[in-house]
Design a protein around this motif. Structure first.
Motif, mmCIF file in Angstrom:
data_model
loop_
_atom_site.group_PDB
_atom_site.id
_atom_site.type_symbol
_atom_site.label_atom_id
_atom_site.label_comp_id
_atom_site.label_asym_id
_atom_site.label_seq_id
_atom_site.Cartn_x
_atom_site.Cartn_y
_atom_site.Cartn_z
ATOM 1 N N ASP A 1 142.768 38.542 72.018
ATOM 2 C CA ASP A 1 143.156 39.274 72.671
ATOM 3 C C ASP A 1 141.440 39.509 73.714
ATOM 4 N N PRO A 2 140.987 38.394 74.076
ATOM 5 C CA PRO A 2 139.736 38.317 74.693
ATOM 6 C C PRO A 2 138.880 40.181 75.107
ATOM 7 N N GLU A 3 140.413 40.763 76.100
ATOM 8 C CA GLU A 3 139.968 41.602 76.711
ATOM 9 C C GLU A 3 140.009 43.098 75.589
ATOM 10 N N HIS A 4 140.883 43.400 74.646
ATOM 11 C CA HIS A 4 140.192 44.209 73.321
ATOM 12 C C HIS A 4 139.170 43.984 72.552
ATOM 13 N N ALA A 5 138.293 42.715 72.652
ATOM 14 C CA ALA A 5 136.845 42.375 72.275
ATOM 15 C C ALA A 5 136.318 42.728 73.233
ATOM 16 N N ALA A 6 136.600 42.746 74.310
ATOM 17 C CA ALA A 6 135.432 43.173 75.666
ATOM 18 C C ALA A 6 134.818 44.804 75.344
ATOM 19 N N ARG A 7 136.025 45.464 75.303
ATOM 20 C CA ARG A 7 136.422 46.806 75.826
ATOM 21 C C ARG A 7 135.432 47.648 74.234
ATOM 22 N N VAL A 8 136.051 47.054 73.036
ATOM 23 C CA VAL A 8 135.454 47.597 71.284
ATOM 24 C C VAL A 8 134.053 46.504 71.337
ATOM 25 N N GLU A 9 133.506 46.081 72.521
ATOM 26 C CA GLU A 9 131.923 45.763 72.552
ATOM 27 C C GLU A 9 131.189 47.105 73.396
ATOM 28 N N ALA A 10 132.042 46.819 74.150
ATOM 29 C CA ALA A 10 131.600 48.688 74.799
ATOM 30 C C ALA A 10 131.176 49.625 74.882
ATOM 31 N N VAL A 11 131.994 50.243 74.229
ATOM 32 C CA VAL A 11 132.527 51.632 73.487
ATOM 33 C C VAL A 11 131.471 51.305 72.642
ATOM 34 N N ILE A 12 131.073 50.841 71.184
ATOM 35 C CA ILE A 12 130.193 50.316 70.492
ATOM 36 C C ILE A 12 128.601 50.622 71.090
ATOM 37 N N SER A 13 128.645 49.630 72.142
ATOM 38 C CA SER A 13 126.907 49.803 72.861
ATOM 39 C C SER A 13 126.526 51.079 73.534
ATOM 40 N N GLU A 14 127.572 51.229 73.874
ATOM 41 C CA GLU A 14 127.205 53.228 74.571
ATOM 42 C C GLU A 14 127.322 53.718 73.853
ATOM 43 N N ILE A 15 128.153 54.195 72.191
ATOM 44 C CA ILE A 15 127.516 55.047 71.263
ATOM 45 C C ILE A 15 126.299 54.747 70.640
ATOM 46 N N ASP A 16 125.985 53.350 71.005
ATOM 47 C CA ASP A 16 124.548 53.024 70.162
ATOM 48 C C ASP A 16 124.283 53.819 69.088
ATOM 49 N N SER A 17 125.121 53.635 68.273
ATOM 50 C CA SER A 17 124.507 53.456 66.267
ATOM 51 C C SER A 17 123.784 53.085 65.613
ATOM 52 N N ASP A 18 123.399 53.534 64.662
ATOM 53 C CA ASP A 18 122.451 52.896 63.929
ATOM 54 C C ASP A 18 123.265 52.201 63.096
ATOM 55 N N MET A 19 124.588 52.211 62.633
ATOM 56 C CA MET A 19 125.868 51.783 61.492
ATOM 57 C C MET A 19 127.272 52.628 62.170
ATOM 58 N N VAL A 20 127.652 51.689 62.511
ATOM 59 C CA VAL A 20 128.809 51.089 62.819
ATOM 60 C C VAL A 20 129.952 50.898 61.249
#
Length: 295
Positions: free
Chosen positions: A34-53
């Motif tokens: 699901d491309p929407e899932h991928a886009a949502r994960v990327e958006a959330v991870i980018s917003e949190i902006d951690s050094d490691m995931v």
């Protein structure tokens, strides 16, 4: 006065820069097609902006598409652990280790670990720091609980091998809302062989009776830093701060991502907030436990 305020701001920024921000996310319902899932994960991870995931993806065995998402989100180093656990880092990784049942048990025929325990080591502020990401066997029933008892023994063995600062990021894989070690259970023998996978073989180092070892009994003063439902972050030999549950960001997951910042410390005493206990944390989703007081 303005100059003094500027000095304080610079000091605060310097202190923050010394911390390493780690986020954990249990992507229970992630759909790699699901491309929407991928886009949502990327958006959330980018917003949190951690050094490691550290991401756990229990629904799929091949997490290569999620690896691409994390690369696009700015994490050039992504370690895949048997498809279930990924550790992504913006900080250069010095070494990667996959601990197996054969290695940990000393038995070349052992096959009692559902997936290797993933470990990465990096250098943070001139000191080695090890991050272990892992998800044990899940599902319900006596055979599943027995397998988790054995797998937590393997986790303890992996932790024993780490010297120095450690962050342990795990998703316990138990029935939702339950902690695997809150229910004391002693096994005097393994379940019937027909209830276990045909390839399952208990390592010869396992001696009965065997029971649950609570995570907080792991050696080396591991301190529970944050917990949401069945996801947990522990730290040893590190100052922890800013434990955060990122509410409203679940997206393609049943669970909220959570993050914590860790930094080197020369001293760490264990204290506990009397208003919050481990059981309370695990009973209430998105609760935070910060019992580490370090200088």
């Amino acid at each position: 006065m303005l100059r003094l305020a500027l000095v304080f701001a610079l000091l605060a920024g310097s202190a923050h820069a010394q911390a390493l921000k780690i986020v954990q996310w249990d992507l229970f319902a992630y759909d790699q097609d699901d491309p929407e899932h991928a886009a949502r994960v990327e958006a959330v991870i980018s917003e949190i902006d951690s050094d490691m995931v550290v991401a756990h993806v229990p629904g799929i065995e091949d997490a290569t598409t999620l690896r691409e998402v994390l690369l696009d989100a700015g994490y050039p180093q992504v370690t895949l652990g048997s498809g279930i656990t990924l550790i992504a880092s913006k900080v250069p990784v010095d070494a990667v280790e996959f601990h197996t049942d054969k290695e940990l048990s000393g038995d070349d025929f052992a096959n009692d670990l559902s997936r290797p325990i993933v470990e990465v080591t990096l250098t943070h502020k001139g000191e080695p720091l090890t991050v272990i990401g892992w998800r044990p066997h899940s599902s319900s029933g006596v055979p599943a609980r027995f397998r988790r008892v054995v797998e937590f023994r393997r986790l303890r063995q992996a932790v024993d091998l780490v010297e120095g600062a450690l962050v342990l990021v795990i998703e316990v894989g138990e029935d939702r809302g339950r902690f695997p070690n809150l229910q004391p259970e002693v096994f005097t023998e393994p379940p019937p062989s027909e209830d276990l996978p045909s390839t399952y073989r208990l390592g010869e180092d396992i001696v009965f009776p065997i029971d649950h070892e609570t995570i907080d009994q792991l050696p080396g003063a591991l301190i529970l830093t944050a917990a949401t439902g069945r996801s947990h972050i522990f730290a040893r030999g590190l100052k922890t701060s800013n434990a955060t549950v990122h509410l409203g960001t679940a997206g393609p997951s049943t669970f909220q991502p959570m993050s914590v910042e860790v930094s080197p410390t020369s001293r760490c005493d264990v204290t506990q907030d009397g208003s919050v206990g481990v059981v309370d944390i695990l009973a209430v989703n998105a609760a935070i436990f910060n019992p580490a007081s370090c200088e």
